[in-house]
Design a protein around this motif. Structure first.
Motif, mmCIF file in Angstrom:
data_model
loop_
_atom_site.group_PDB
_atom_site.id
_atom_site.type_symbol
_atom_site.label_atom_id
_atom_site.label_comp_id
_atom_site.label_asym_id
_atom_site.label_seq_id
_atom_site.Cartn_x
_atom_site.Cartn_y
_atom_site.Cartn_z
ATOM 1 N N ASN A 197 0.870 -1.175 0.000
ATOM 2 C CA ASN A 197 0.000 0.000 0.000
ATOM 3 C C ASN A 197 0.908 1.226 0.000
ATOM 4 O OD1 ASN A 197 -1.567 2.293 1.217
ATOM 5 N ND2 ASN A 197 -3.195 0.767 1.229
ATOM 6 N N PRO A 198 0.710 2.170 -0.914
ATOM 7 C CA PRO A 198 1.636 3.303 -1.003
ATOM 8 C C PRO A 198 1.688 4.178 0.240
ATOM 9 C CG PRO A 198 -0.270 3.602 -2.454
ATOM 10 C CD PRO A 198 -0.324 2.204 -1.967
ATOM 11 N N LEU A 199 0.609 4.190 1.041
ATOM 12 C CA LEU A 199 0.604 5.068 2.209
ATOM 13 C C LEU A 199 0.998 4.370 3.504
ATOM 14 C CD1 LEU A 199 -2.553 7.321 1.632
ATOM 15 C CD2 LEU A 199 -0.168 7.731 0.996
ATOM 16 N N SER A 200 1.220 3.065 3.478
ATOM 17 C CA SER A 200 1.592 2.362 4.704
ATOM 18 C C SER A 200 3.094 2.116 4.821
ATOM 19 C CB SER A 200 0.838 1.028 4.809
ATOM 20 O OG SER A 200 1.196 0.161 3.759
ATOM 21 N N THR A 201 3.831 2.360 3.758
ATOM 22 C CA THR A 201 5.279 2.171 3.800
ATOM 23 C C THR A 201 5.934 3.236 4.668
ATOM 24 O OG1 THR A 201 5.348 1.141 1.621
ATOM 25 C CG2 THR A 201 7.381 2.163 2.397
ATOM 26 N N GLN A 202 6.855 2.822 5.525
ATOM 27 C CA GLN A 202 7.599 3.743 6.388
ATOM 28 C C GLN A 202 9.040 3.816 5.909
ATOM 29 O OE1 GLN A 202 6.955 2.822 10.553
ATOM 30 N NE2 GLN A 202 4.728 2.795 10.315
ATOM 31 N N ASP A 203 9.461 5.001 5.479
ATOM 32 C CA ASP A 203 10.771 5.156 4.847
ATOM 33 C C ASP A 203 11.933 4.835 5.783
ATOM 34 O OD1 ASP A 203 9.892 5.894 2.268
ATOM 35 O OD2 ASP A 203 9.516 7.943 2.937
ATOM 36 N N ASP A 204 11.788 5.123 7.075
ATOM 37 C CA ASP A 204 12.886 4.822 7.993
ATOM 38 C C ASP A 204 13.061 3.315 8.169
ATOM 39 O OD1 ASP A 204 10.483 4.589 9.330
ATOM 40 O OD2 ASP A 204 11.092 5.725 11.101
ATOM 41 N N VAL A 205 11.968 2.574 8.168
ATOM 42 C CA VAL A 205 12.043 1.115 8.266
ATOM 43 C C VAL A 205 12.680 0.537 7.004
ATOM 44 C CG1 VAL A 205 10.672 -0.989 8.393
ATOM 45 C CG2 VAL A 205 10.132 0.944 9.889
ATOM 46 N N CYS A 206 12.320 1.074 5.851
ATOM 47 C CA CYS A 206 12.936 0.632 4.594
ATOM 48 C C CYS A 206 14.448 0.821 4.629
ATOM 49 C CB CYS A 206 12.352 1.415 3.420
ATOM 50 S SG CYS A 206 10.616 1.098 3.076
ATOM 51 N N ALA A 207 14.867 1.973 5.122
ATOM 52 C CA ALA A 207 16.300 2.260 5.188
ATOM 53 C C ALA A 207 17.016 1.301 6.123
ATOM 54 C CB ALA A 207 16.504 3.705 5.637
ATOM 55 N N ALA A 208 16.394 0.996 7.245
ATOM 56 C CA ALA A 208 17.008 0.077 8.206
ATOM 57 C C ALA A 208 17.154 -1.321 7.617
ATOM 58 C CB ALA A 208 16.178 0.036 9.488
ATOM 59 N N LEU A 209 16.139 -1.789 6.903
ATOM 60 C CA LEU A 209 16.210 -3.116 6.288
ATOM 61 C C LEU A 209 17.298 -3.175 5.221
ATOM 62 C CD1 LEU A 209 12.563 -4.442 5.761
ATOM 63 C CD2 LEU A 209 14.320 -5.314 7.302
ATOM 64 N N ALA A 210 17.360 -2.138 4.409
ATOM 65 C CA ALA A 210 18.373 -2.105 3.348
ATOM 66 C C ALA A 210 19.778 -2.152 3.933
ATOM 67 C CB ALA A 210 18.188 -0.851 2.494
ATOM 68 N N GLU A 211 19.949 -1.523 5.077
ATOM 69 C CA GLU A 211 21.255 -1.501 5.739
ATOM 70 C C GLU A 211 21.643 -2.882 6.260
ATOM 71 O OE1 GLU A 211 22.196 0.723 9.612
ATOM 72 O OE2 GLU A 211 22.710 2.176 8.055
ATOM 73 N N GLU A 212 20.634 -3.738 6.484
ATOM 74 C CA GLU A 212 20.885 -5.064 7.041
ATOM 75 C C GLU A 212 20.927 -6.160 5.984
ATOM 76 O OE1 GLU A 212 19.230 -6.266 10.688
ATOM 77 O OE2 GLU A 212 18.733 -4.245 11.328
ATOM 78 N N GLY A 213 21.065 -5.773 4.730
ATOM 79 C CA GLY A 213 21.268 -6.767 3.687
ATOM 80 C C GLY A 213 20.012 -7.317 3.056
ATOM 81 N N ILE A 214 18.883 -6.671 3.294
ATOM 82 C CA ILE A 214 17.637 -7.061 2.646
ATOM 83 C C ILE A 214 17.346 -6.070 1.523
ATOM 84 C CG2 ILE A 214 15.125 -7.198 2.967
ATOM 85 C CD1 ILE A 214 15.701 -8.338 5.755
ATOM 86 N N THR A 215 17.042 -6.565 0.336
ATOM 87 C CA THR A 215 16.749 -5.686 -0.790
ATOM 88 C C THR A 215 15.350 -5.107 -0.640
ATOM 89 O OG1 THR A 215 18.162 -7.016 -2.237
ATOM 90 C CG2 THR A 215 16.613 -5.506 -3.292
ATOM 91 N N VAL A 216 15.255 -3.780 -0.706
ATOM 92 C CA VAL A 216 13.984 -3.091 -0.495
ATOM 93 C C VAL A 216 13.640 -2.279 -1.734
ATOM 94 C CG1 VAL A 216 12.693 -1.510 0.981
ATOM 95 C CG2 VAL A 216 14.524 -2.913 1.970
ATOM 96 N N PHE A 217 12.456 -2.508 -2.277
ATOM 97 C CA PHE A 217 11.919 -1.685 -3.358
ATOM 98 C C PHE A 217 10.649 -1.031 -2.837
ATOM 99 C CE2 PHE A 217 13.828 -5.097 -6.287
ATOM 100 C CZ PHE A 217 15.017 -4.387 -6.462
#
Length: 420
Positions: A80-100
């Motif tokens: 859902n475009p409005l439920s994504t949290q950008d800070d959580v995305c950044a944290a996951l990407a930093e831990e080796g998970i690919t985030v789109f």
């Protein structure tokens, strides 16, 4: 098969804030923590790629980390475009998970992020609302042979999957996580009930007590929304198309009306049916000045915003996540979060302890699919009861609660048809 994939996120600098959110929910998800220990030991997804499309906030992020702990390469996007949290995305990407994923992309970019997730050629998927499955079976059928199967989170998604199964379109097995006891009894009822009102209350900052709340739909989610509205002191009206559920709502102490009649009395409206056009122009024409419309169904189609716009002379944002429609007769109608999922688009979603059980089912169901997909066939599969019960027992253990066990004699008694 591990490759280096470049995440597409809003701002990598937000990672520390996202990590704090993930750490918080991890501390309150004991069932998933237990499964993570099992996954780290057994490595059930070693050498596989898993694509996840869910509401991308902290609890979902921790599920992704648990799947990764099981040996998978994880690619995740939002549902859902409005439920994504950008800070959580950044944290996951930093831990080796690919985030789109990004918060509030336009429609074209949102679709592109879903497609990019599938273009990584996953072996297994976790879907929410059936978006990944639909794309795979329509415009990207070239990616179907790679898919072993997956698990679906929502009522809406399962409706789509069963329609595909019925007409022979479904090309791999999908486990209906939403239909598991530990999903609909707790997530749909208590999770939706609390998170919907969390989202409405913090967005509107208005009192609920004494107001008339109209809940459209009395499935498990609707039951939870109505129950919590009653607890907040509201006068609750339920609308239904199912006669059995309507009787149930009546016997639960709620007023049951047609939508035509409910439109005349409501002050808050919450649609939670999984269907389209539940609130239409003909209903809006009879609503009170200041009525507040919100949706807790997966797609933003339950409130007909096109007809509302046609009835209006202007629209403006009056608070974050609240749009005011000024009607031609001077009445004002308010819509929360563009008619999208109010508990996630205008809130943080279900409580961590609730999603602990749901995401435990997701993780265990994904493992079950991977171990059995060759024998499953191209169909919608129920969550095996032993997995459901395992989640419940682990939850009880985390709460320090013990329950009784049947003796051999008691089991024999229950299984006997002879006179007792």
């Amino acid at each position: 098969m591990t490759t280096t994939l470049q995440s597409i996120i809003r701002d990598a600098a937000l990672a520390p804030e996202g990590k704090l959110k993930i750490d918080w929910v991890q501390a309150h998800m004991p069932v998933l923590n237990r499964i993570r220990e099992e996954f780290e030991r057994d490595q059930p997804f070693k050498g596989l790629r898993v694509a996840i499309s869910l509401h991308l906030e902290a609890k979902t992020a921790y599920l992704a980390k648990v799947v990764k702990a099981g040996g998978a390469e994880v690619v995740i996007t939002g549902s859902n475009p409005l439920s994504t949290q950008d800070d959580v995305c950044a944290a996951l990407a930093e831990e080796g998970i690919t985030v789109f994923a990004k918060y509030n992309p336009d429609a074209a970019e949102y679709k592109d992020l879903l497609v990019k997730t599938l273009e990584t050629k996953p072996d297994l998927i976790i879907d929410d609302g059936g978006d990944l499955v639909t794309i795979l079976h329509s415009e990207r059928r070239d990616l179907l042979p790679q898919i072993r199967g997956g698990a679906e989170e929502t009522t809406t998604g399962i409706l789509r999957l069963k329609a595909m199964e019925k007409d022979g379109s479904l090309q791999f097995p999908m486990v209906a996580v939403n239909d598991a006891f530990c999903k609909y009894l707790f997530d749909n009822r208590y999770g939706t009930g609390q998170s919907v009102w969390d989202g409405i209350n913090r967005t509107t900052n208005l009192v609920v007590a004494g107001k008339t709340v109209v809940v459209n739909g009395y499935g498990w989610c609707g039951k939870g929304v109505a129950m919590r509205a009653k607890g907040l002191g509201a006068n609750v009206v339920v609308t239904e198309v199912d006669a059995i559920r309507a009787v149930e709502a009546y016997m639960d102490g709620f007023t049951v009306l047609s939508m035509a009649d409910a439109a005349k009395v409501g002050e808050f409206y919450v649609t939670v049916t999984g269907n389209k056009d539940v609130i239409r122009g003909e209903h809006i024409a009879n609503m009170k000045d200041g009525a507040i419309l919100s949706n807790a169904g997966h797609f933003d189609v339950e409130v007909n915003l096109v007809e509302l716009a046609e009835m209006s002379v202007s629209k403006r944002t009056v608070r974050r996540n609240i749009e005011e429609y000024l009607l031609k007769d001077g009445r004002k109608i308010y819509v929360i979060a563009e008619g999208r999922l109010v508990n996630l688009a205008a809130g943080d979603g279900h409580p961590a302890e609730i999603m602990d059980m749901t995401f435990a089912l997701q993780a265990m169901s994904l493992r079950y699919v991977n171990e059995n997909y060759k024998e499953m066939g191209k169909q919608v599969i129920k969550v095996p009861y032993h997995l459901d019960e395992q989640v419940a027992r682990t939850k009880l253990e985390s709460l320090g609660i013990s329950i009784d066990t049947l003796s051999a004699e008691q089991k024999a008694y229950l299984e006997s048809w002879a006179a007792h």
